[in-house]
Design an enzyme around this catalytic site. Structure first.
Site, PDB file in Angstrom:
ATOM      1  N   PRO A  31     -30.611 -14.716  -4.266  1.00 31.96           N
ATOM      2  CA  PRO A  31     -30.127 -14.081  -5.502  1.00 31.96           C
ATOM      3  C   PRO A  31     -29.980 -12.572  -5.296  1.00 31.96           C
ATOM      4  O   PRO A  31     -30.814 -11.951  -4.637  1.00 31.96           O
ATOM      5  CB  PRO A  31     -31.233 -14.383  -6.518  1.00 31.96           C
ATOM      6  CG  PRO A  31     -31.962 -15.564  -5.979  1.00 31.96           C
ATOM      7  CD  PRO A  31     -31.864 -15.465  -4.489  1.00 31.96           C
ATOM      8  N   ALA A  47     -32.260  -9.056  -7.442  1.00 27.09           N
ATOM      9  CA  ALA A  47     -33.433  -9.649  -8.073  1.00 27.09           C
ATOM     10  C   ALA A  47     -34.722  -9.216  -7.380  1.00 27.09           C
ATOM     11  O   ALA A  47     -35.781  -9.757  -7.622  1.00 27.09           O
ATOM     12  CB  ALA A  47     -33.319 -11.173  -8.056  1.00 27.09           C
ATOM     13  N   GLY A  48     -34.602  -8.235  -6.492  1.00 28.09           N
ATOM     14  CA  GLY A  48     -35.810  -7.745  -5.808  1.00 28.09           C
ATOM     15  C   GLY A  48     -36.211  -8.597  -4.623  1.00 28.09           C
ATOM     16  O   GLY A  48     -37.329  -8.496  -4.135  1.00 28.09           O
ATOM     17  N   LEU A  49     -35.292  -9.447  -4.156  1.00 28.90           N
ATOM     18  CA  LEU A  49     -35.636 -10.337  -3.050  1.00 28.90           C
ATOM     19  C   LEU A  49     -35.053  -9.850  -1.725  1.00 28.90           C
ATOM     20  O   LEU A  49     -35.050 -10.577  -0.738  1.00 28.90           O
ATOM     21  CB  LEU A  49     -35.184 -11.771  -3.355  1.00 28.90           C
ATOM     22  CG  LEU A  49     -35.814 -12.397  -4.610  1.00 28.90           C
ATOM     23  CD1 LEU A  49     -35.299 -13.816  -4.809  1.00 28.90           C
ATOM     24  CD2 LEU A  49     -37.343 -12.393  -4.524  1.00 28.90           C
ATOM     25  N   GLY A  50     -34.559  -8.640  -1.714  1.00 31.82           N
ATOM     26  CA  GLY A  50     -34.096  -8.049  -0.454  1.00 31.82           C
ATOM     27  C   GLY A  50     -32.827  -8.676   0.067  1.00 31.82           C
ATOM     28  O   GLY A  50     -32.613  -8.738   1.287  1.00 31.82           O
ATOM     29  N   SER A  51     -31.981  -9.139  -0.849  1.00 32.84           N
ATOM     30  CA  SER A  51     -30.715  -9.763  -0.442  1.00 32.84           C
ATOM     31  C   SER A  51     -29.875  -8.818   0.423  1.00 32.84           C
ATOM     32  O   SER A  51     -29.359  -9.217   1.476  1.00 32.84           O
ATOM     33  CB  SER A  51     -29.941 -10.164  -1.702  1.00 32.84           C
ATOM     34  OG  SER A  51     -28.562 -10.178  -1.471  1.00 32.84           O
ATOM     35  N   ALA A  72     -30.793  -6.257   2.283  1.00 30.25           N
ATOM     36  CA  ALA A  72     -31.353  -6.033   3.615  1.00 30.25           C
ATOM     37  C   ALA A  72     -31.163  -7.257   4.504  1.00 30.25           C
ATOM     38  O   ALA A  72     -30.849  -7.132   5.691  1.00 30.25           O
ATOM     39  CB  ALA A  72     -32.838  -5.678   3.510  1.00 30.25           C
ATOM     40  N   ALA A  73     -31.327  -8.451   3.924  1.00 26.04           N
ATOM     41  CA  ALA A  73     -31.168  -9.679   4.713  1.00 26.04           C
ATOM     42  C   ALA A  73     -29.736  -9.783   5.229  1.00 26.04           C
ATOM     43  O   ALA A  73     -29.507 -10.151   6.390  1.00 26.04           O
ATOM     44  CB  ALA A  73     -31.540 -10.906   3.874  1.00 26.04           C
ATOM     45  N   ASP A  86     -37.850  -3.779   3.649  1.00 25.64           N
ATOM     46  CA  ASP A  86     -36.934  -4.917   3.478  1.00 25.64           C
ATOM     47  C   ASP A  86     -36.263  -5.296   4.803  1.00 25.64           C
ATOM     48  O   ASP A  86     -36.361  -6.454   5.224  1.00 25.64           O
ATOM     49  CB  ASP A  86     -35.884  -4.613   2.396  1.00 25.64           C
ATOM     50  CG  ASP A  86     -36.444  -4.738   0.988  1.00 25.64           C
ATOM     51  OD1 ASP A  86     -37.683  -4.726   0.837  1.00 25.64           O
ATOM     52  OD2 ASP A  86     -35.643  -4.834   0.047  1.00 25.64           O
TER      53      ASP A  86
END
Lengths: 326, 326
Positions: free
Chosen positions: B107, B110-114, B116-117, B158
């Site tokens: 997502p 949402a703070g999930l490091g999308s 950076a990934a 991240d």
């Protein structure tokens, strides 16, 4: 026929509950919900005690209580009053009996110091009928001794606030201080109606501290800092800051695990309706929450708490401790 | 035709967000939701970049991006990828163009490091097609530099967690450490879908600390103690303790004023459904919450979060950082 009516206020913990058990200070307020006790001379030597609110009554004769209404429950409930009567007889050895009538608008078992207010009003009315010049300090002592019968190791803050009124600063093993602060504090109390055991909640926090001494130690010290900062806010009449400190205090109590869904619902409703601050008051796990609100928001906050399922008490801090009407 | 597929995991902050801004450590996990980037050689010199998920594409020619789909939005979204491509060309000066295809199940926002990934997977795939022996450290550096273009002063945690996977310990101005911990962490992430600004929430905490330095200072240090204690719990595989620490951490974040009703609903639902611990993750004020649960409770917790209005992601910690499939 001689007759004395005395009343004493309920209390609410504004800030610092639980942290106070661990050596930090707490702030306690007298609120204008009162227990009233009327004592009148009788033509005989009998002592009759009655509390219509809770449906108990009986005679206290020769150091013994004989229930008239309420049976064993009456004996239990009126135990502190009997202790006060006993002490008054020992001290004054009066030549007449009395009728003692107890009335109270303070919710029972909700952390509002109902029991202490009744004890203080009783001690005040009973002692005053025998000795009109009895001091507040003497009444406090008698009421505190009576409280020791019903509560295990009470702190004394409840009878102190009922006796002297106003705002008290309380820290374990230090003298209770009455803060000289002239500020109106419009409060809404919301009662969840959920019963809880103070002892169990205190034990729960102790256990959490045992498991996580460094974490809980720092949370407790943060709680102490909140109380210190709140005194400045009280002196400055800065209700916004006081409200914010109440909110932070509540979240730290949550961190100690002493809130519950019912309290959270009332607190959330109060904040949403414009309360400056809202928190649980007392042991938590049920019982009451307290909201601070600007006077023009009081009705909104009260309505919101009611809508969220709470029993509402609109009140404010009172500087009046014991009041005696002859 | 040469073709490389690389993927990199999303991250979740397990403990310590916000406190980390104030000098305390945080624990960050790689989770098995991944961004995948496929790079294949072209017969011409052109570089084509496409992300079907977010509907953007374009050509990168002579240091300039020319959107094909998505216009200005494409230029904005693909900026870090263009920076990575630019760096790769500068370094390897290859004789061929590539198609870069980005896919992600993480997502966004949402703070999930999308972000950076995606940067790490892109850097990995792009650099590997030119130099199969490129190191993870080099990929991390390129991805981190690309992140600096989109995020103001990112911490680097991240791209680090997306590169190396596993559990990272991160403390400002100290080297990021990968903790050698062999424990399964079954997680349920609940997305409120509510947008928030990390910058504003960080500023809010700064302002609270400015107003109440002693109170907030102690709360922050309590947050640091939670992270320290959690490392022991992780090493011992003690999920009960870890869950409890997550709960306490969350209440301290509430005390800092960074939660919101939507997060609270999901967190309450998760805890009620049997989660060992549940807390907001990341900046708060919306975004995601994270719940730790025993494997046999995962479905219950996921269902409860969904029922409470959250978008659910069932996941777990992964030790796999970058994965390259030739």
């Amino acid at each position: 026929m001689k007759r004395i009516k005395a009343s004493a206020p309920a209390k609410v913990i504004l800030l610092g509950e639980h942290f106070v058990v661990h050596g930090e200070p707490a702030i306690v307020l007298a609120i204008n919900k009162r227990a009233t006790v009327t004592v009148e001379m009788r033509n005989d030597q009998k002592i009759f005690i009655e509390s219509k609110n809770i449906g108990v009554s009986g005679f206290f004769v020769n150091d013994e209580f004989h229930p008239q209404r309420g049976g064993e429950r009456a004996r239990e409930k009126l135990k502190p009053i009997c202790a006060i009567v006993k002490e008054a007889i020992r001290k004054y050895n009066p030549g007449f009996g009395v009728n003692i009538n107890i009335e109270s608008s303070i919710p029972i078992g909700a952390g509002l110091g109902s029991s202490a207010a009744v004890s203080v009003a009783s001690a005040s009315a009973i002692f005053s009928i025998f000795n009109p010049k009895v001091s507040k300090d003497a009444i406090f002592k008698v009421a505190f001794d009576a409280e020791k019968i019903v509560h295990e190791t009470p702190s004394g803050v409840d009878p102190a606030v009922s006796t002297y009124g106003g705002i008290l600063w309380y820290c374990r093993s230090k003298p209770i201080r009455r803060l000289k602060i002239n500020v109106d504090l419009p409060l809404v109390i919301g009662n969840t109606g959920k019963e809880r055991s103070t002892g169990k909640l205190v034990a729960k926090v102790n256990e959490l501290r045992r498991r996580y001494p460094l974490i809980v130690g720092k949370i407790i010290r943060a709680g102490g800092e909140i109380v210190k900062r709140s005194i400045r806010a009280l002196r400055e009449g800065d209700l916004e800051t006081l409200g914010e400190l109440m909110n932070i205090n509540h979240e730290l109590l949550r961190a100690l695990g002493v809130s519950c869904r019912e309290l959270e619902e009332l607190i959330y409703a109060a904040r949403k309706a414009g309360a400056l601050g809202a928190k649980l008051t007392g042991a938590g796990g049920g019982g009451c929450m307290i909201a601070l609100a600007h006077p023009e928001k009081i009705i909104d906050v009260a309505y919101a708490i009611k809508e969220a399922g709470g029993e509402v008490l609109v009140t404010e801090k009172t500087d009046e401790g014991i009041i005696i009407e002859k």
